[in-house]
Scaffold this active site. Structure first.
Site, PDB file in Angstrom:
ATOM      1  N   CYS A   9       0.865  -1.183   0.000  1.00  0.00           N
ATOM      2  CA  CYS A   9       0.000   0.000   0.000  1.00  0.00           C
ATOM      3  C   CYS A   9       0.903   1.235   0.000  1.00  0.00           C
ATOM      4  O   CYS A   9       2.052   1.153  -0.422  1.00  0.00           O
ATOM      5  CB  CYS A   9      -0.980  -0.015   1.170  1.00  0.00           C
ATOM      6  SG  CYS A   9      -0.249   0.218   2.802  1.00  0.00           S
ATOM      7  N   ASN A  12       2.584   1.447   4.297  1.00  0.00           N
ATOM      8  CA  ASN A  12       2.769   0.170   4.995  1.00  0.00           C
ATOM      9  C   ASN A  12       2.424   0.257   6.482  1.00  0.00           C
ATOM     10  O   ASN A  12       3.063  -0.369   7.310  1.00  0.00           O
ATOM     11  CB  ASN A  12       4.198  -0.347   4.782  1.00  0.00           C
ATOM     12  CG  ASN A  12       4.399  -1.796   5.192  1.00  0.00           C
ATOM     13  OD1 ASN A  12       5.452  -2.149   5.719  1.00  0.00           O
ATOM     14  ND2 ASN A  12       3.430  -2.650   4.965  1.00  0.00           N
ATOM     15  N   CYS A  14      -1.328   0.736   7.250  1.00  0.00           N
ATOM     16  CA  CYS A  14      -2.781   0.480   7.354  1.00  0.00           C
ATOM     17  C   CYS A  14      -3.189  -0.754   6.557  1.00  0.00           C
ATOM     18  O   CYS A  14      -3.361  -1.835   7.107  1.00  0.00           O
ATOM     19  CB  CYS A  14      -3.588   1.693   6.877  1.00  0.00           C
ATOM     20  SG  CYS A  14      -3.358   3.189   7.860  1.00  0.00           S
ATOM     21  N   ARG A  15      -3.346  -0.571   5.256  1.00  0.00           N
ATOM     22  CA  ARG A  15      -3.930  -1.631   4.427  1.00  0.00           C
ATOM     23  C   ARG A  15      -3.032  -2.841   4.233  1.00  0.00           C
ATOM     24  O   ARG A  15      -3.475  -3.989   4.387  1.00  0.00           O
ATOM     25  CB  ARG A  15      -4.334  -1.056   3.063  1.00  0.00           C
ATOM     26  CG  ARG A  15      -5.464  -0.050   3.163  1.00  0.00           C
ATOM     27  CD  ARG A  15      -5.702   0.652   1.863  1.00  0.00           C
ATOM     28  NE  ARG A  15      -4.666   1.655   1.620  1.00  0.00           N
ATOM     29  CZ  ARG A  15      -4.590   2.409   0.534  1.00  0.00           C
ATOM     30  NH1 ARG A  15      -5.477   2.255  -0.431  1.00  0.00           N
ATOM     31  NH2 ARG A  15      -3.641   3.308   0.404  1.00  0.00           N
ATOM     32  N   SER A  16      -1.773  -2.629   3.848  1.00  0.00           N
ATOM     33  CA  SER A  16      -0.927  -3.797   3.559  1.00  0.00           C
ATOM     34  C   SER A  16      -0.591  -4.619   4.800  1.00  0.00           C
ATOM     35  O   SER A  16      -0.595  -5.852   4.716  1.00  0.00           O
ATOM     36  CB  SER A  16       0.324  -3.409   2.764  1.00  0.00           C
ATOM     37  OG  SER A  16       1.105  -2.477   3.443  1.00  0.00           O
ATOM     38  N   ASP A 127      -8.087   3.892   1.284  1.00  0.00           N
ATOM     39  CA  ASP A 127      -7.158   4.191   2.368  1.00  0.00           C
ATOM     40  C   ASP A 127      -7.940   4.710   3.572  1.00  0.00           C
ATOM     41  O   ASP A 127      -8.572   5.762   3.495  1.00  0.00           O
ATOM     42  CB  ASP A 127      -6.150   5.242   1.905  1.00  0.00           C
ATOM     43  CG  ASP A 127      -5.015   5.452   2.894  1.00  0.00           C
ATOM     44  OD1 ASP A 127      -5.089   4.936   4.037  1.00  0.00           O
ATOM     45  OD2 ASP A 127      -4.052   6.152   2.536  1.00  0.00           O
TER      46      ASP A 127
END
Length: 163
Positions: A9, A12, A14-16, A127
């Site tokens: 993401c 690195n 939140c999402r990933s 995001d």
């Protein structure tokens, strides 16, 4: 032979890391944890060395996932050792394909939600960073939904390598 997957993401945090944690749990549940290596990174290095966002950690742990993580930036040299690079949105997909040293490496980059048949045309995981906790919950739901299809695809690759 180990099959290597990296989720990517922006920063690195939140999402990933969320996708990494969820997919690591799915791989372990499937009994493939010795055959699949899971990692994550960001397209940028702003948060390098930082833990995951506290909201990410909270949502993960509340749903029974591991929240431990240290952010880092994706490097083009990693393509050599990776089998699959999973982008969390179209911007990441484009950035990663530009970083790819070869067309074969660019072909390793896929969108996470492309593994979710119910996703429709919107394949971005939004995001959640600038919003509230609801965005992190929504992110987790999208990641979980796509993880089943991703696991099926990775299992096929792992079993193909073993044959």
């Amino acid at each position: 032979m180990t099959y290597r997957v990296c989720f990517v993401c922006t920063g690195n945090i939140c999402r990933s890391p969320m996708a990494e944690s969820v997919f690591r749990a799915r791989v372990a549940e499937a009994g493939l944890d010795g055959q699949v290596e899971i990692d994550s990174a960001g397209t940028g290095g702003w948060h390098e060395g930082d833990p995951a966002d506290p909201r990410t950690v909270s949502v993960l742990e509340e749903h029974g996932y591991d929240g431990g993580h240290t952010a880092r930036q994706f490097q083009s040299s990693w393509f050599d050792r990776l089998d699959l690079v999973i982008a969390l949105d179209v911007g990441h997909l484009k950035a990663l394909r530009r970083l790819a040293p070869s067309p074969e490496d660019a072909a390793k980059v896929r969108l996470l939600r492309s593994y979710d048949a119910a996703a429709g045309d919107d394949l971005d995981v939004p995001d959640p960073y600038y919003g509230g906790r609801d965005g992190f919950e929504e992110c987790l739901q999208m990641v979980e939904a796509a993880s089943a299809g991703l696991l099926t695809a990775v299992r096929e690759q792992v079993e193909g390598q073993a044959a």
